[in-house]
Design an enzyme around this catalytic site. Sequence first.
Site, PDB file in Angstrom:
ATOM      1  N   GLU A 121      -4.758  -7.804   5.355  1.00 49.78           N
ATOM      2  CA  GLU A 121      -5.887  -8.016   6.264  1.00 49.78           C
ATOM      3  C   GLU A 121      -6.980  -8.823   5.585  1.00 49.78           C
ATOM      4  O   GLU A 121      -7.128  -8.778   4.366  1.00 49.78           O
ATOM      5  CB  GLU A 121      -6.515  -6.665   6.669  1.00 49.78           C
ATOM      6  CG  GLU A 121      -5.694  -5.878   7.639  1.00 49.78           C
ATOM      7  CD  GLU A 121      -6.378  -4.584   8.064  1.00 49.78           C
ATOM      8  OE1 GLU A 121      -7.436  -4.244   7.502  1.00 49.78           O
ATOM      9  OE2 GLU A 121      -5.834  -3.930   8.965  1.00 49.78           O
TER      10      GLU A 121
ATOM     11  N   ARG B 179      -6.516  14.194  17.334  1.00 54.97           N
ATOM     12  CA  ARG B 179      -6.965  15.596  17.249  1.00 54.97           C
ATOM     13  C   ARG B 179      -8.458  15.645  17.551  1.00 54.97           C
ATOM     14  O   ARG B 179      -9.105  14.608  17.664  1.00 54.97           O
ATOM     15  CB  ARG B 179      -6.741  16.121  15.833  1.00 54.97           C
ATOM     16  CG  ARG B 179      -7.501  15.266  14.810  1.00 54.97           C
ATOM     17  CD  ARG B 179      -7.652  15.880  13.452  1.00 54.97           C
ATOM     18  NE  ARG B 179      -8.638  15.160  12.672  1.00 54.97           N
ATOM     19  CZ  ARG B 179      -8.392  14.113  11.886  1.00 54.97           C
ATOM     20  NH1 ARG B 179      -7.176  13.635  11.773  1.00 54.97           N
ATOM     21  NH2 ARG B 179      -9.377  13.525  11.235  1.00 54.97           N
TER      22      ARG B 179
ATOM     23  N   LYS C 129       0.817   2.741  10.643  1.00 51.51           N
ATOM     24  CA  LYS C 129      -0.278   1.792  10.824  1.00 51.51           C
ATOM     25  C   LYS C 129       0.131   0.441  11.366  1.00 51.51           C
ATOM     26  O   LYS C 129      -0.532  -0.111  12.244  1.00 51.51           O
ATOM     27  CB  LYS C 129      -0.957   1.554   9.477  1.00 51.51           C
ATOM     28  CG  LYS C 129      -1.982   2.574   9.189  1.00 51.51           C
ATOM     29  CD  LYS C 129      -2.919   2.059   8.143  1.00 51.51           C
ATOM     30  CE  LYS C 129      -4.033   3.056   8.007  1.00 51.51           C
ATOM     31  NZ  LYS C 129      -4.801   2.824   6.814  1.00 51.51           N
TER      32      LYS C 129
HETATM   33  C1  MV4 Z   1     -10.854  -1.927   5.241  1.00 53.77           C
HETATM   34  C2  MV4 Z   1     -12.037  -2.204   4.512  1.00 53.77           C
HETATM   35  C3  MV4 Z   1     -12.422  -3.537   4.422  1.00 53.77           C
HETATM   36  N1  MV4 Z   1     -11.694  -4.497   5.021  1.00 53.77           N
HETATM   37  N2  MV4 Z   1     -10.169  -2.929   5.823  1.00 53.77           N
HETATM   38  C4  MV4 Z   1     -10.520   2.684   4.061  1.00 53.77           C
HETATM   39  C5  MV4 Z   1      -9.644   3.758   4.604  1.00 53.77           C
HETATM   40  C6  MV4 Z   1      -8.810   3.088   5.639  1.00 53.77           C
HETATM   41  N3  MV4 Z   1      -8.629   3.938   6.779  1.00 53.77           N
HETATM   42  C7  MV4 Z   1      -9.499   1.811   5.963  1.00 53.77           C
HETATM   43  N4  MV4 Z   1     -10.441   1.556   4.935  1.00 53.77           N
HETATM   44  C8  MV4 Z   1     -11.038   0.342   4.794  1.00 53.77           C
HETATM   45  N5  MV4 Z   1     -10.383  -0.698   5.382  1.00 53.77           N
HETATM   46  C9  MV4 Z   1     -10.593  -4.162   5.690  1.00 53.77           C
HETATM   47  N6  MV4 Z   1      -9.879  -5.160   6.253  1.00 53.77           N
HETATM   48  C10 MV4 Z   1     -12.734  -1.143   3.939  1.00 53.77           C
HETATM   49  C11 MV4 Z   1     -12.232   0.132   4.083  1.00 53.77           C
HETATM   50  C12 MV4 Z   1     -13.019   1.196   3.503  1.00 53.77           C
HETATM   51  C13 MV4 Z   1     -13.593   2.191   4.309  1.00 53.77           C
HETATM   52  C14 MV4 Z   1     -13.426   2.219   5.682  1.00 53.77           C
HETATM   53  C15 MV4 Z   1     -13.998   3.205   6.436  1.00 53.77           C
HETATM   54  C16 MV4 Z   1     -14.758   4.183   5.837  1.00 53.77           C
HETATM   55  C17 MV4 Z   1     -14.941   4.190   4.483  1.00 53.77           C
HETATM   56  C18 MV4 Z   1     -14.358   3.191   3.697  1.00 53.77           C
HETATM   57  C19 MV4 Z   1     -14.566   3.195   2.319  1.00 53.77           C
HETATM   58  C20 MV4 Z   1     -13.996   2.224   1.559  1.00 53.77           C
HETATM   59  C21 MV4 Z   1     -13.210   1.232   2.139  1.00 53.77           C
END
Ligand code: MV4
Length: 667
Positions: free
Chosen positions: A200, A297, A116
């Site tokens: 972040e 993918r 990442k």
């Molecule tokens: C975040 C966020 C809020 N702020 N980053 C969750 C999995 C990972 N791939 C990234 N995720 C998140 N990153 C920041 N800076 C909230 C989430 C997140 C989320 C993101 C996409 C889809 C579902 C989610 C569920 C909870 C938290």
Amino acid sequence: MFDKILIANRGEIACRVIDTCRRLGVRTVAVYSDADAEARHVALADEAVHIGPAPARDSYLVIDRIIAAARRTGAQAIHPGYGFLSEKAEMARACAAAGLVFIGPPASAIEAMGLKGAAKALMQQAQVPVVPGYHGDDQDPGMLAAKAAEIGWPVLIKAVAGGGGKGMRRVDAAEDFAAALAGAQREAAASFGDDKVLIEKYLVKPRHIEIQVFGDTRGNAVYLFERDCSVQRRHQKVLEEAPAPDMPAEMRARMGEAAVAAAKAIGYVGAGTVEFIADVADGLRADRFYFMEMNTRLQVEHPVTEMITGQDLVEWQLRVAAGEALPLTQGQLAIDGHAIEARVYAEDPARNFLPSTGRLARLRPPSTDAHVRIDTGVREGDTVTPFYDPMIAKLIVWDRDRQGALRRMAAALQNYEIAGPTTNVAFLRRLCLHPAFAAGDLDTGFIERHRADLLPDSEAPSDTILALAALAVVKEREQAAREAAAASGDPGSPWARTDGWRLNDEGHDVVRLVHGGTPVAMALRYRKQGGYVVGDLAASATLDSAGTLEADLGGLRLRAAVALAGSDLTLIVQGVTWRFTLVDPFAAEDDEGGHGGVTSPMPGKVIQVLAQAGDAVAKGQPLLILEAMKMEHTIAAPVDGRIAAINAAVGEQVNEGVVLVAFEEDA
Ligand code: MV4
């Protein structure tokens, strides 16, 4: 184009790839584990190769066996589907070494997106917007705390090697930072063997919007617009749609161009998805979307993109892998209408979405047409096992606009008849019908926020439902008695009546059932002149071989789908599924206080056996430990007694309801 390809996957995605191959005249080779010998993907393929036992790590994840299967059958290329080996750079390399084409990106592109922190840095260089934050190598806690304060609270600590929310911690104030950092590092080290983190800005109201991209071997790349996958539960997508509700055209173009820049920056070839997080605290805005990660993918939810673009993405994958140019240029691509996908799962929303396994005693999907598509890997009579993802099907609908698509989805879900494992169909339907979802008020917290509406307390069956259930039981019994009599060659034989349900007898009877743990009953009397009295209504009914019960309850005509498997009775009435357990009037007496065996309460893996045959055990004494959904469950002796046999070994995967310990109760 290839003459023959091997599909290194199972279930619906293997079937999906086979469909396109068939249309293009490409021959297909399936692979299968012991658990999948009779699976739909094996039946559909031209050839199939057995690759090992049921656990994926011994079959679908073994690169050498897949390569050997391709060699043996003369396949020229391997389609990895999603999951399993699809994002393993090692798999792409092994294909190249064996002279096979990997239908996916180059190994280097998979690796570039694997970490990442590095991916984020690379994207920043390519002018792709990233969430404001720190993703450097310096991991000094004091320095990270200073960076966090600079970014401004709240912040999110993420594992650089992470994914799926593991090793993530939200921090709201400086004094909580040190402890949260230590926690995130511990979790990251345990999950990924790498404790490095990045910091972040925490987005309070995020939407998950991803862009479908495609690259070819000639340096072209295009985007096929976006999908909104904000409706998730524990990082598992539940509903996906395209286009994203209320997406401004300018934002779409900017996100699409950013995604193409991301793909070009890593020399991307084939189907890919660039995931963005959009900050919707002030609605969707063209300057508030940020790169999250790239999935190298084809994704589960690709059909919604196919429905709005009219393109077959598997065909695109095959063409690009065969060295052809992309079928269309950016200018030739356009959005038509709106598509929504729902993932139909064998799981129980009322039991925290615990996977549910077992035989699909009834599986009647809604009819498909230009508006309704179903991608599935199972048929009626197949079994959902604990070995793989318990998805039953993807239900995809299309209409001119979002409201139309939503109505189609609710209707299709209403007509989805499934008996056997418990499913999320009713939950999906409530989601689609929820006013906030209809209004497009989406973000990743949607399901949690509306939990009470989406998971209502289970409703007690009305007298009408109980009357239908009682009629279903007698009709099933009558049918069984008739079949037994016919089979005995002596229709007059008393054996034809040993089931306890007497035909043409004006006696009283009570049909006893259990619904949601509660005993329920319905009085039912046979009338000499034919028909029944159910409760206090004159009733009649027919049950056909397809399991359709047509009933007349005092003049009210109703129809129900009926499935009886052992003592499990499922009734589907106007889209609502009712599950009952039959109480056998004779077995009930024998069973009074009896404990012939201890059954598994859920599908899981036996991780410890604490007793052996012959042991005398006391009530409550732990007998074995089952692991299910990453939690341990102790199975204890129900009463004082002696162990007759232990039917499970450490490491064994067991279904719900199997007798784990045969038990002799103390007299
Ligand atoms: C975040 C966020 C809020 N702020 N980053 C969750 C999995 C990972 N791939 C990234 N995720 C998140 N990153 C920041 N800076 C909230 C989430 C997140 C989320 C993101 C996409 C889809 C579902 C989610 C569920 C909870 C938290």
